[in-house]
Design an enzyme around this catalytic site. Structure first.
Site, PDB file in Angstrom:
ATOM      1  N   CYS A   7       0.866  -1.183   0.000  1.00 45.92           N
ATOM      2  CA  CYS A   7       0.000   0.000   0.000  1.00 45.92           C
ATOM      3  C   CYS A   7       0.906   1.238   0.000  1.00 45.92           C
ATOM      4  CB  CYS A   7      -0.972  -0.023   1.179  1.00 45.92           C
ATOM      5  SG  CYS A   7      -0.181  -0.055   2.801  1.00 45.92           S
ATOM      6  N   ASN A  10       2.400   1.436   4.273  1.00 35.04           N
ATOM      7  CA  ASN A  10       2.705   0.142   4.905  1.00 35.04           C
ATOM      8  C   ASN A  10       2.470   0.188   6.420  1.00 35.04           C
ATOM      9  OD1 ASN A  10       5.605  -2.039   5.339  1.00 35.04           O
ATOM     10  ND2 ASN A  10       3.524  -2.643   4.909  1.00 35.04           N
ATOM     11  N   CYS A  12      -1.211   0.630   7.371  1.00 36.50           N
ATOM     12  CA  CYS A  12      -2.647   0.309   7.530  1.00 36.50           C
ATOM     13  C   CYS A  12      -3.040  -0.916   6.719  1.00 36.50           C
ATOM     14  CB  CYS A  12      -3.519   1.499   7.134  1.00 36.50           C
ATOM     15  SG  CYS A  12      -3.316   2.954   8.204  1.00 36.50           S
ATOM     16  N   ARG A  13      -3.224  -0.746   5.411  1.00 34.06           N
ATOM     17  CA  ARG A  13      -3.814  -1.819   4.604  1.00 34.06           C
ATOM     18  C   ARG A  13      -2.904  -3.022   4.375  1.00 34.06           C
ATOM     19  NH1 ARG A  13      -5.111   2.118  -0.176  1.00 34.06           N
ATOM     20  NH2 ARG A  13      -3.214   3.011   0.736  1.00 34.06           N
ATOM     21  N   SER A  14      -1.671  -2.773   3.933  1.00 30.43           N
ATOM     22  CA  SER A  14      -0.842  -3.946   3.567  1.00 30.43           C
ATOM     23  C   SER A  14      -0.378  -4.780   4.760  1.00 30.43           C
ATOM     24  CB  SER A  14       0.319  -3.556   2.647  1.00 30.43           C
ATOM     25  OG  SER A  14       1.193  -2.648   3.259  1.00 30.43           O
ATOM     26  N   ASP A 125      -7.949   3.813   1.090  1.00 19.69           N
ATOM     27  CA  ASP A 125      -7.032   4.299   2.120  1.00 19.69           C
ATOM     28  C   ASP A 125      -7.840   4.776   3.336  1.00 19.69           C
ATOM     29  OD1 ASP A 125      -5.194   5.664   3.631  1.00 19.69           O
ATOM     30  OD2 ASP A 125      -4.349   6.769   1.945  1.00 19.69           O
TER      31      ASP A 125
HETATM   32  P1  4NP Z   1      -1.691   2.761   4.159  1.00 17.25           P
HETATM   33  O1  4NP Z   1      -2.308   4.100   4.786  1.00 17.25           O
HETATM   34  O2  4NP Z   1      -1.185   3.127   2.773  1.00 17.25           O
HETATM   35  O3  4NP Z   1      -2.844   1.827   4.110  1.00 17.25           O
HETATM   36  O4  4NP Z   1      -0.579   2.320   5.094  1.00 17.25           O
HETATM   37  C1  4NP Z   1      -1.624   5.314   4.824  1.00 17.25           C
HETATM   38  C2  4NP Z   1      -0.627   5.511   5.745  1.00 17.25           C
HETATM   39  C3  4NP Z   1       0.036   6.734   5.798  1.00 17.25           C
HETATM   40  C4  4NP Z   1      -0.317   7.739   4.927  1.00 17.25           C
HETATM   41  C5  4NP Z   1      -1.308   7.541   3.988  1.00 17.25           C
HETATM   42  C6  4NP Z   1      -1.955   6.317   3.930  1.00 17.25           C
HETATM   43  N1  4NP Z   1       0.334   8.989   4.997  1.00 17.25           N
HETATM   44  O5  4NP Z   1      -0.061   9.908   4.254  1.00 17.25           O
HETATM   45  O6  4NP Z   1       1.272   9.157   5.794  1.00 17.25           O
END
Ligand code: 4NP
Length: 157
Positions: A7, A10, A12-14, A125
């Site tokens: 994602c 790294n 939340c989702r992945s 997201d």
């Molecule tokens: P992820 O979520 O891609 O599912 O891990 C996010 C984590 C951090 C950010 C955006 C999405 N960020 O903008 O820092």
């Protein structure tokens, strides 16, 4: 079979996809057949545990998320058999990063393995949203990991 979930951050989702898939693989006694990892296209959270909100929501469903965030690296495209993107942005970034045509073909979308959620075109997201976004991510990932594992085990038998 080596699978990398990807994602943006790294956190939340992945890492949730990795934890849910690991749980499912163990439930089916297939842990020796799979190596799982996750990574982000953005390196800003490197070394961090998954987001606290993701860990809390996942724990309520029995998933303990202990992965530490790391960015995608070029060697991933050679080391893994399958690289699974959470959304279109991750997908296109990974395709661009792929060092070879063979590596590019390893990149697929997580949402394509869902069987019970026909109206979604990505795992959205959840970072800037509320609790319902985290629950939706977990719902989609439980669906997709089952679809993924079924498709991989059907290929082998
Ligand atoms: P992820 O979520 O891609 O599912 O891990 C996010 C984590 C951090 C950010 C955006 C999405 N960020 O903008 O820092």
């Amino acid at each position: 079979m080596k699978i990398l979930f990807v994602c943006l951050g790294n956190i939340c989702r992945s890492p949730a996809a990795e934890g849910i898939m690991q749980h499912l693989v163990e439930e089916r006694g297939l842990q020796d057949a799979f190596t799982l990892d996750s990574a982000g296209t953005y390196a800003g959270h490197q070394g961090e545990l998954p987001d606290k909100r993701m860990r809390v929501h996942a724990a309520r469903r029995g998933y303990q998320l202990t992965h530490r965030s790391r960015p995608v690296r070029e060697s991933d495209f050679f080391d893994f058999d399958l690289i699974i993107a959470m959304d279109d942005s991750n997908y296109h970034n990974l395709r661009r990063m792929a060092p070879t045509v063979e590596a590019e073909q390893k990149v697929v979308k997580m949402i394509d393995f869902c069987r019970r959620h026909p109206y979604y075109d990505a795992v959205p997201d959840p970072y800037y949203g509320g609790a319902s976004g985290f629950e939706l991510v977990l719902d989609l990932l439980e669906d997709a990991t089952e679809g993924l594992l079924d498709s991989l085990t059907a290929e082998k038998s």
